[in-house]
Design an enzyme around this catalytic site. Structure first.
Site, PDB file in Angstrom:
ATOM      1  N   HIS A   1       0.788  -1.192   0.023  1.00  0.00           N
ATOM      2  CA  HIS A   1      -0.047   0.104  -0.048  1.00  0.00           C
ATOM      3  C   HIS A   1       0.605   1.240   0.153  1.00  0.00           C
ATOM      4  CE1 HIS A   1      -3.903   2.101   0.398  1.00  0.00           C
ATOM      5  NE2 HIS A   1      -3.260   2.714   1.208  1.00  0.00           N
TER       6      HIS A   1
ATOM      7  N   HIS B   1       0.872   5.438  -1.423  1.00  0.00           N
ATOM      8  CA  HIS B   1       0.745   6.647  -2.263  1.00  0.00           C
ATOM      9  C   HIS B   1       2.133   7.335  -2.282  1.00  0.00           C
ATOM     10  CE1 HIS B   1      -3.553   5.736  -1.014  1.00  0.00           C
ATOM     11  NE2 HIS B   1      -2.900   5.631   0.346  1.00  0.00           N
TER      12      HIS B   1
ATOM     13  N   GLN C   1       3.012  10.893  -1.357  1.00  0.00           N
ATOM     14  CA  GLN C   1       3.033  11.489   0.058  1.00  0.00           C
ATOM     15  C   GLN C   1       4.346  11.379   0.668  1.00  0.00           C
ATOM     16  OE1 GLN C   1      -0.339   9.461   2.112  1.00  0.00           O
ATOM     17  NE2 GLN C   1      -1.921  10.253   0.672  1.00  0.00           N
TER      18      GLN C   1
ATOM     19  N   TYR D   1      -4.598   7.729  -6.912  1.00  0.00           N
ATOM     20  CA  TYR D   1      -5.705   8.507  -7.152  1.00  0.00           C
ATOM     21  C   TYR D   1      -5.437   9.905  -7.839  1.00  0.00           C
ATOM     22  CZ  TYR D   1      -4.721  10.069  -2.229  1.00  0.00           C
ATOM     23  OH  TYR D   1      -4.413  10.508  -1.113  1.00  0.00           O
TER      24      TYR D   1
ATOM     25  N   HIS E   1     -11.543   3.899  -4.006  1.00  0.00           N
ATOM     26  CA  HIS E   1     -10.881   4.673  -2.904  1.00  0.00           C
ATOM     27  C   HIS E   1     -11.404   4.299  -1.440  1.00  0.00           C
ATOM     28  CE1 HIS E   1     -10.145   7.963  -0.117  1.00  0.00           C
ATOM     29  NE2 HIS E   1      -9.058   8.000  -0.751  1.00  0.00           N
TER      30      HIS E   1
ATOM     31  N   ARG F   1     -17.134   5.536   0.862  1.00  0.00           N
ATOM     32  CA  ARG F   1     -17.719   6.795   0.813  1.00  0.00           C
ATOM     33  C   ARG F   1     -17.507   7.341  -0.769  1.00  0.00           C
ATOM     34  NH1 ARG F   1     -13.504   7.437   4.157  1.00  0.00           N
ATOM     35  NH2 ARG F   1     -11.942   8.971   3.354  1.00  0.00           N
TER      36      ARG F   1
ATOM     37  N   HIS G   1      -9.518   1.072   0.583  1.00  0.00           N
ATOM     38  CA  HIS G   1      -9.333   1.574   1.915  1.00  0.00           C
ATOM     39  C   HIS G   1     -10.863   1.309   2.785  1.00  0.00           C
ATOM     40  CE1 HIS G   1      -6.824   5.085   0.387  1.00  0.00           C
ATOM     41  NE2 HIS G   1      -6.049   4.269   1.090  1.00  0.00           N
TER      42      HIS G   1
ATOM     43  N   GLU H   1     -10.958   2.379   8.387  1.00  0.00           N
ATOM     44  CA  GLU H   1      -9.763   2.874   8.706  1.00  0.00           C
ATOM     45  C   GLU H   1      -9.924   3.872  10.403  1.00  0.00           C
ATOM     46  OE1 GLU H   1      -7.186   5.386   6.252  1.00  0.00           O
ATOM     47  OE2 GLU H   1      -5.882   5.454   7.676  1.00  0.00           O
TER      48      GLU H   1
ATOM     49  N   HIS I   1      -6.210  -1.464   5.748  1.00  0.00           N
ATOM     50  CA  HIS I   1      -6.219  -1.037   7.134  1.00  0.00           C
ATOM     51  C   HIS I   1      -7.308  -1.957   7.814  1.00  0.00           C
ATOM     52  CE1 HIS I   1      -4.228   2.459   6.236  1.00  0.00           C
ATOM     53  NE2 HIS I   1      -5.182   3.057   5.315  1.00  0.00           N
TER      54      HIS I   1
ATOM     55  N   ASP J   1       2.074   3.004   2.899  1.00  0.00           N
ATOM     56  CA  ASP J   1       1.053   4.082   2.799  1.00  0.00           C
ATOM     57  C   ASP J   1       1.489   5.399   2.694  1.00  0.00           C
ATOM     58  OD1 ASP J   1      -1.457   5.311   2.893  1.00  0.00           O
ATOM     59  OD2 ASP J   1      -2.024   4.634   4.853  1.00  0.00           O
TER      60      ASP J   1
HETATM   61 ZN    ZN Z   1      -3.858   4.517   1.755  1.00  0.00          ZN
END
Ligand code: ZN
Length: 447
Positions: free
Chosen positions: A49, A51, A54, A114, A198, A201, A225, A228, A262, A313
């Site tokens: 996992h 991204h 980040q 994303y 994603h 939601r 995800h 979490e 998660h 992550d």
């Molecule tokens: Zn993530």
């Protein structure tokens, strides 16, 4: 291709001493027994996992802005940061990240991607431009990649539209399927393309069932995800009348293709449900700790026969050793006992953790990883024979020492697809990659 030096390593049939001969497709062709071992080797560790962008924010969200700082305040910084990245900047950040991953023993990465469009939400001329930046960074550093383009459609369980700052992430289902078929043309032994949702939601119920119909029984990995934060559990209960994992199990064909990222907040029925379906839980212990998410019910899930993998992550840490320590130590602090991940069948905690994430990591990545055996990926790490932390190491204690002893990186060489991509603990292009990263970071942080 020439066989490697001989190593001592754990294989599915027990400890072996052999040279590894790689076939032309980057898999292990044959293991050639040879008693003259040049130290220990282990299968490379899949990072399930990530991204990548980040990585550039790591360490920048540790100032208190509110006594109630949480995931949701961290997300505000992430949005501000995400606005500034273009394909070139993403490439430079991902290069830095993937070189660091290789140096610490990750040989494959699942990129939960994303950040698709221009900052104003319009697609780039090439709608796959940001994906291609990640593919290039993986190829240029030498790490194996499972690219998971993310479907992100709504900003809440009520199906509300994305906020302006989320428009970079969004697709209609048709545009998403088109991106997916574009990316699939790039697949190779070093690149697998799966999909990610994603979160519940972000994907309305109707879109989820339409997507599942479009995918059918395609074996590519599917990540999401889920559960979490407790706020997400409460919102899902209010909006859909069920906890998020239970809702997913009831409304999607969850099976061994799926990785639930998660899955921190589970009840007993959800623990049993995930395990029974054969899905993997992708745990990100340092990020979950950094964001104050909560503790995963690890022992209960392992006892139910559940599969786990690890990811870094948000990249607050890039080290499989640190992920595995946090995973085990969090459980010890909660249970006030030791060696939680071990069992009578596998009493070594380090071996229990590594075997779990090799096995689960292969499933999350959708590739034959995590075992030094014929037909598996020729991805392995060798350990520094001269490190004091490994002095007089034996088969029985090697993996415990690797995971738990000291803070020096114990990696010597890293091989991916049979190619040596780290030597003496260093990526060969580490200096140039770091210079480029520093220049990009200065631009990203400029006012
Ligand atoms: Zn993530």
């Amino acid at each position: 291709m020439n066989p490697s030096s001989a190593y001592r390593f754990p294989s599915p049939s027990g400890w072996q001493t052999a040279r590894i001969q790689t076939a032309t497709d980057g898999r292990i062709g044959v293991l050639l027994p040879d008693p003259d071992a040049r130290g220990f080797a282990l299968p490379g560790i899949p990072n399930t996992h990530s991204h990548a962008f980040q990585r550039a924010m790591a360490g920048l969200a540790e100032h208190q802005t509110d006594p109630a700082d949480s995931f949701w305040t961290w997300r505000e910084l992430m949005y501000r940061f995400a606005r500034r990245l273009d394909p070139d900047a993403l490439y430079a950040v991902a290069m830095q990240l993937y070189a660091e991953m290789l140096e610490t023993g990750y040989t494959a990465v699942c990129e939960f991607h994303y950040l698709h469009h221009q900052p104003n939400g319009h697609p780039y001329d090439d709608p796959a431009a940001m994906s291609r930046a990640l593919i290039a960074a993986a190829a240029d550093t030498g790490i194996r990649l499972t690219l998971l383009p993310v479907l992100y459609m709504s900003a809440g369980f009520d199906g509300r539209e994305l906020e302006p700052r989320q428009r970079r992430f969004g697709h209609t289902l048709d545009a998403f399927l088109s991106l997916l078929s574009t990316l699939r043309q790039e697949e190779s032994p070093m690149l697998r393309v799966g999909i990610a949702l994603h979160s519940l939601r972000a994907v309305p119920e109707a879109a989820l069932s339409e997507l599942m119909q479009a995918i059918g029984d395609d074996p590519a990995p599917i990540h999401i995800h889920i559960a979490e934060q407790t706020a997400e559990v409460e919102q899902c209960l209010a909006a859909r009348g069920a906890r998020p994992v239970q809702w997913l199990l009831d409304h999607a064909p969850v099976d061994a293709r799926w990785s639930l990222v998660h899955a921190t907040h589970l009840d007993e029925r959800e623990i049993a449900g995930i395990a029974a379906r054969g899905a993997t839980v992708a745990l990100c212990p340092t990020t979950e700790a950094n964001l104050g998410d909560g503790l995963f019910p690890l022992r209960e899930f392992l006892d139910a026969g559940g599969a786990i993998s690890i990811g870094s992550d948000s990249h607050i840490s890039v080290s499989p050793v640190e992920e595995l320590r946090w995973l085990e130590y969090g459980q010890r602090l909660r249970a006030q006992r030791r060696n939680i991940s071990a069992s009578p069948a596998q009493p070594s905690t380090g071996a229990a953790l590594l075997h779990a994430v090799w096995h689960g990591g292969a499933r999350s990545a959708g590739m034959a990883l995590g075992a030094l055996a014929e037909q598996h990926a020729a991805d392995w790490i060798t350990l520094d024979r001269h490190a004091p932390a490994l002095a007089a190491a034996s088969d029985a204690d090697l993996m415990d020492r690797f995971v738990f002893a000291g803070n020096r990186n114990l990696i010597d060489e890293v091989h991916v697809g049979g190619n040596r991509v780290v030597e003496g603990g260093q990526h060969p292009h580490a200096d140039a990659i770091a210079r480029r990263y520093a220049a990009v970071l200065a631009e990203l942080l400029a006012d």
